[in-house]
Motif scaffolding. Structure first.
Motif: not given
Length: 119
Positions: A31, A43, A45, A105, A109
């Protein structure tokens, strides 16, 4: 369902159950932090998952639309579970990784980085 396992064509419609016994599962999260309203969040990835089960049981209902053939294929799959699962596990790992990344996520978030990863 329609596909191939170990070069054997498989078709049918119905329920499926794949049970992994005593499974070691490794999760690798990749992330990056990002800022929103001056607060740092995370976040992901990439989310990689790998499975190492001690045993796998499989049952696919209604293969070939024939109970006798279905029972025979399920017996074959379970007798050769290691070879069969090794063929399937990359696809399973990729699918679970995508699902876990999306779910993670949603959390990352909304919850600030410092509330998840304590110093």
């Amino acid at each position: 369902m329609s596909g191939r396992i170990l070069l054997l064509p498989i078709t049918g419609h119905g329920k499926a159950n794949v049970t992994l016994i005593n499974t070691k599962i490794e999760h690798r999260l990749i992330g990056e932090p990002f800022e929103k309203d001056g607060v740092k969040y995370m976040r992901l990835k990439d989310y990689r998952v790998s499975f190492d089960p001690k045993r796998v049981y499989m049952n696919f209902e209604n293969l070939f639309n024939d109970k006798t053939l279905s029972d025979g294929m399920n017996r074959f799959l379970n007798e050769n579970w290691e070879t069969v699962f090794n063929e399937l596990k990359v696809g399973y790992a990729k699918s679970f990784g995508i699902i876990f990344r999306e779910l993670s996520n949603k959390l990352f978030e909304k919850v600030p980085f410092d509330n998840i990863f304590l110093s």
